[in-house]
Design an enzyme around this catalytic site. Sequence first.
Site, PDB file in Angstrom:
ATOM      1  N   SER A 198      -9.583   1.556   3.204  1.00 15.77           N
ATOM      2  CA  SER A 198      -8.822   2.316   2.229  1.00 15.77           C
ATOM      3  C   SER A 198      -7.780   1.505   1.480  1.00 15.77           C
ATOM      4  O   SER A 198      -7.126   2.000   0.571  1.00 15.77           O
ATOM      5  CB  SER A 198      -8.123   3.477   2.936  1.00 15.77           C
ATOM      6  OG  SER A 198      -7.208   2.982   3.913  1.00 15.77           O
ATOM      7  N   SER A 207      -9.714  -0.931   7.416  1.00 14.63           N
ATOM      8  CA  SER A 207      -9.248  -0.636   6.058  1.00 14.63           C
ATOM      9  C   SER A 207      -8.573  -1.790   5.348  1.00 14.63           C
ATOM     10  O   SER A 207      -8.279  -1.693   4.161  1.00 14.63           O
ATOM     11  CB  SER A 207      -8.290   0.562   6.085  1.00 14.63           C
ATOM     12  OG  SER A 207      -8.987   1.747   6.381  1.00 14.63           O
ATOM     13  N   LYS A 250       0.843  -1.190   0.000  1.00 15.29           N
ATOM     14  CA  LYS A 250       0.000   0.000   0.000  1.00 15.29           C
ATOM     15  C   LYS A 250       0.882   1.244   0.000  1.00 15.29           C
ATOM     16  O   LYS A 250       1.923   1.280   0.666  1.00 15.29           O
ATOM     17  CB  LYS A 250      -0.902  -0.023   1.239  1.00 15.29           C
ATOM     18  CG  LYS A 250      -1.968   1.069   1.287  1.00 15.29           C
ATOM     19  CD  LYS A 250      -2.868   0.852   2.508  1.00 15.29           C
ATOM     20  CE  LYS A 250      -3.958   1.914   2.635  1.00 15.29           C
ATOM     21  NZ  LYS A 250      -4.831   1.680   3.807  1.00 15.29           N
TER      22      LYS A 250
END
Length: 524
Positions: A171, A195, A76
């Site tokens: 996210s 997330s 990420k």
Amino acid sequence: MLRASLREISAALKEGQVSPVELCQKCLALVKATKFLNAYITVAEDTALKQAKASEKRYRQGQRLGDLDGIPIAMKDNFSTMGIETTCASNMLKGYIPPYNATVVQKLLDQGAILVGKTNLDEFAMGSGSTDGAFGPVRNPWSYSQQYREKCVRNSSMQNEDCSWLITGGSSGGSAAAVSSFTCFAALGSDTGGSTRNPASLCGVVGLKPTYGVVSRHGLIPLVNSMDVPGILTRCVDDAATILGALGGHDPKDSTTVQDPFHPFHLPSMTDMNNLCIGIPKEYNAPGLSSETLATWSKAAILFEKAGAKVVEVSLPHTCYSIVCYHVLCAAEVASNMARFDGLEYGHRSSADKSTEALYAATRREGFNDVVRGRILSGNYFLLKQNYESYFIKAQKVRRLIASDFAKVFSSGVDVLLTPTTLGPAVPYTEFIKEDNRTRSTQDDLFTQAANMAGLPAINVPSALSERGLPIGLQFIGRAFCELQLLNVAKWFEEHVQFPAIQLQGIMDPVDAVTQEEKSASFP
């Protein structure tokens, strides 16, 4: 080959059935073939191939670093990666290249893993759809699956492809999409209020949030320091355990990590459920929970009961306050963390130079999106001297009550809690954006954020397909530092539900074909 588990592909590499370079090339080719998913912000092609060649040399010399050597993974884009741009999907950090690796990145590289790229997210991880980043929204691979298309393409509301594609959740949506679309074998996300588990549920993959303190946060650009945990996204529970084994343990650079040694473990196949107690929190049967998710949850409870486990209804009475409590604490810590982005040390700097205050204001106005600015303003309001006791301190007290609820349930003999992960399956992007970011996050983090506030481990396991052919995930929450038990239960469940793999033949087949050139790169 790209559909293999970590254990399977590691064995194939060890036996010479495929080479690290060949495997890396296949993953990079699929990254290009699925570019429309917008799962990656940065594709580290040159770095990945260099790492693959180094791995191949180690294999030839019999110096394999471990089970992850030569295996492509993704990260990420809020984890610092030395020499590779790290943006947090924000204009504020466009062009920022960290001078160091996050601890989790370094640990994976030390085991020979190959970093294929940095994945997309909501700006600074503030969102639940992976739709609010500076590089555009992430598309759910299941939007293009055979399972979904066969059932929905004839629907008149789905004729326009731009309107039919589905969100990934957030996210860490880019990481979930990367794993789901087979462009890597595992990916890291961050989990502050769900997330990792939220997008794992919507993308049909496993998403693990370890106990707070088991995995180092050093190098993870923070959202909420007291809740942030590096999360793990994989295709099966065994793979999540493998990655956790590589990442866990004390880090001198992160004082919140556990002091006790962390030992990697392999998961046995559980057969005896008779000594297991599964708790079903009654408060999680919440308004808005889809009938399909509720039915899947009920079937899972029956499955455990038939296997001999004791299934009991439990109460977490402060659940109704948890999402409000979470948002107050989140905004307060966001306001503190975002103060470092001032245009002076790193990141975007405005051309405004009338005064220091003008520079700060212009830099943040240009660098942050509305979502980030809104949370900063809210957080600063909660932290004002006249509001501090009424908001921040009160929220901390409620957080303690929420943690106490979990402690009481586990002390009563419950081993693992079984809950929904999200209210329902993934929704079309056009439907999702009708609500503002804060409202969406309130709805989508409903079942996940309490585990972060209590610091407990939790995992999403893909459980069933909806009538539209989309994944439905269920969440297991365990006792603090009891990842082994949690993962054992999750693995047993995974083996019994037999969740179907996504079918992307039109995309996968050309990439999976082994060319003569690729064959020549294989081991002799």
